[in-house]
Write a protein that holds these residues in place. Sequence first.
Motif, short mmCIF file in Angstrom:
data_model
loop_
_atom_site.label_atom_id
_atom_site.label_comp_id
_atom_site.label_asym_id
_atom_site.label_seq_id
_atom_site.Cartn_x
_atom_site.Cartn_y
_atom_site.Cartn_z
N THR A 1 22.12 10.80 -18.13
CA THR A 1 22.19 10.83 -19.58
C THR A 1 23.61 10.50 -20.01
OG1 THR A 1 20.56 12.63 -19.60
CG2 THR A 1 21.85 12.28 -21.60
N LYS A 2 23.73 9.46 -20.84
CA LYS A 2 25.05 9.09 -21.36
C LYS A 2 25.48 10.15 -22.37
CE LYS A 2 27.62 5.65 -23.85
NZ LYS A 2 27.52 5.11 -25.18
N LEU A 3 26.72 10.60 -22.25
CA LEU A 3 27.27 11.59 -23.17
C LEU A 3 28.09 10.88 -24.24
CD1 LEU A 3 28.39 14.29 -20.60
CD2 LEU A 3 26.25 14.15 -21.87
N GLU A 4 27.86 11.26 -25.47
CA GLU A 4 28.59 10.67 -26.59
C GLU A 4 29.87 11.46 -26.85
OE1 GLU A 4 27.75 7.83 -27.93
OE2 GLU A 4 25.92 7.69 -26.75
N ILE A 5 30.76 11.39 -25.89
CA ILE A 5 32.04 12.10 -25.98
C ILE A 5 33.14 11.06 -25.96
CG2 ILE A 5 33.61 13.69 -24.80
CD1 ILE A 5 31.15 15.03 -23.57
N LEU B 1 41.10 5.31 -6.92
CA LEU B 1 40.88 4.04 -7.59
C LEU B 1 39.41 3.65 -7.69
CD1 LEU B 1 43.68 1.90 -5.92
CD2 LEU B 1 43.62 2.77 -8.25
N ALA B 2 38.50 4.49 -7.26
CA ALA B 2 37.09 4.13 -7.25
C ALA B 2 36.59 3.86 -8.67
CB ALA B 2 36.26 5.24 -6.61
N PRO B 3 35.61 2.97 -8.81
CA PRO B 3 35.10 2.64 -10.13
C PRO B 3 34.30 3.78 -10.77
CG PRO B 3 33.89 1.44 -8.45
CD PRO B 3 35.01 2.14 -7.76
N ARG B 4 33.80 4.69 -9.94
CA ARG B 4 33.06 5.85 -10.46
C ARG B 4 33.54 7.10 -9.75
NH1 ARG B 4 27.31 2.84 -10.06
NH2 ARG B 4 27.53 1.60 -11.95
N VAL B 5 33.62 8.17 -10.51
CA VAL B 5 34.03 9.45 -9.93
C VAL B 5 33.19 10.55 -10.58
CG1 VAL B 5 35.96 9.71 -11.55
CG2 VAL B 5 35.99 10.96 -9.40
N VAL B 6 32.82 11.52 -9.77
CA VAL B 6 32.04 12.66 -10.24
C VAL B 6 32.96 13.86 -10.33
CG1 VAL B 6 30.20 14.27 -9.60
CG2 VAL B 6 29.88 11.82 -9.26
N ARG C 1 24.73 21.99 -23.08
CA ARG C 1 23.34 21.58 -22.84
C ARG C 1 23.13 21.10 -21.41
NH1 ARG C 1 22.50 16.89 -26.11
NH2 ARG C 1 24.74 16.70 -26.22
N LEU C 2 24.19 21.01 -20.62
CA LEU C 2 24.10 20.36 -19.32
C LEU C 2 24.33 21.28 -18.14
CD1 LEU C 2 26.24 17.28 -20.31
CD2 LEU C 2 23.75 17.45 -20.28
N GLU C 3 24.05 22.53 -18.30
CA GLU C 3 24.34 23.48 -17.22
C GLU C 3 23.74 22.98 -15.90
OE1 GLU C 3 23.58 28.12 -16.20
OE2 GLU C 3 23.83 27.54 -18.29
N LEU D 1 29.60 12.24 -14.35
CA LEU D 1 29.91 10.98 -13.69
C LEU D 1 30.69 10.11 -14.66
CD1 LEU D 1 29.37 8.93 -11.29
CD2 LEU D 1 27.55 8.07 -12.76
N LEU D 2 31.91 9.77 -14.29
CA LEU D 2 32.73 8.89 -15.11
C LEU D 2 32.69 7.49 -14.54
CD1 LEU D 2 34.80 8.35 -17.36
CD2 LEU D 2 36.58 9.05 -15.75
N ASP D 3 32.22 6.55 -15.34
CA ASP D 3 32.27 5.15 -14.96
C ASP D 3 33.59 4.63 -15.51
OD1 ASP D 3 32.09 2.27 -15.07
OD2 ASP D 3 29.95 2.51 -14.61
N ARG D 4 34.53 4.38 -14.63
CA ARG D 4 35.89 4.01 -15.05
C ARG D 4 35.97 2.61 -15.61
NH1 ARG D 4 39.85 4.56 -10.71
NH2 ARG D 4 41.35 4.72 -12.39
N ARG D 5 35.08 1.73 -15.20
CA ARG D 5 35.10 0.36 -15.74
C ARG D 5 34.59 0.34 -17.17
NH1 ARG D 5 33.07 -1.83 -10.40
NH2 ARG D 5 34.95 -2.60 -9.43
N GLU D 6 33.46 1.03 -17.40
CA GLU D 6 32.84 1.04 -18.72
C GLU D 6 33.45 2.08 -19.64
OE1 GLU D 6 28.65 1.53 -18.30
OE2 GLU D 6 28.42 -0.25 -17.07
N ARG D 7 34.22 3.02 -19.07
CA ARG D 7 34.78 4.15 -19.82
C ARG D 7 33.66 4.95 -20.49
NH1 ARG D 7 38.67 5.68 -17.48
NH2 ARG D 7 39.11 7.11 -19.17
N LYS D 8 32.66 5.28 -19.69
CA LYS D 8 31.53 6.07 -20.18
C LYS D 8 31.32 7.26 -19.26
CE LYS D 8 29.51 2.35 -22.60
NZ LYS D 8 28.57 1.36 -22.77
N LEU D 9 30.86 8.35 -19.86
CA LEU D 9 30.63 9.59 -19.13
C LEU D 9 29.15 9.91 -19.17
CD1 LEU D 9 32.25 11.90 -17.72
CD2 LEU D 9 32.19 13.09 -19.92
N TYR D 10 28.61 10.32 -18.01
CA TYR D 10 27.20 10.62 -17.90
C TYR D 10 27.00 12.00 -17.29
CZ TYR D 10 26.71 5.56 -18.37
OH TYR D 10 26.78 4.28 -18.82
#
Length: 139
Positions: A2-6, A21-26, A67-69, A74-83
């Motif tokens: 789920t994409k978070l609108e933050i 430097l990974a493109p995604r990090v949890v 809401r996400l307990e 998951l941060l997608d560093r390329r897209e700058r989106k958090l899921y």
Amino acid sequence: MTKLEILLHPKLEKILGYPGLAPRVVFYFDPGSEALMYDDGHTSGSGNSWAYLIWASHPSVKPHLLRLEGSLLLLDRRERKLYAATRDEALAALREGSAARHGLERLPAGDGGRSWNEAQQMLADFVSWLGSNVTRKAA
């Protein structure tokens, strides 16, 4: 997932203590040990728990996280989106990100070690940024 609108700070992962430097990090917070942990599929470690707690309790972030307990972030560093992701979703996304490591040279490099004063200043700047973005929506 789920994409978070933050609204994300441009250096959120650095502020949270991720040095890679990974493109995604949890990221996930372990309440038992009160530690923020990160994992990019190759390296894992503990992050900056204080920065995470400040960020997670901010009025522009807290309602989303409540809401996400049990979810991982998951941060997608390329897209700058958090899921928000389950463990299985996060592992799959990290594997996909690992396959795409050829573009890492375009991602910002880690700073290496910082002095205590630099770390304090970065956190102070982050808190100021959070305060100025209370009413802004994520893009």
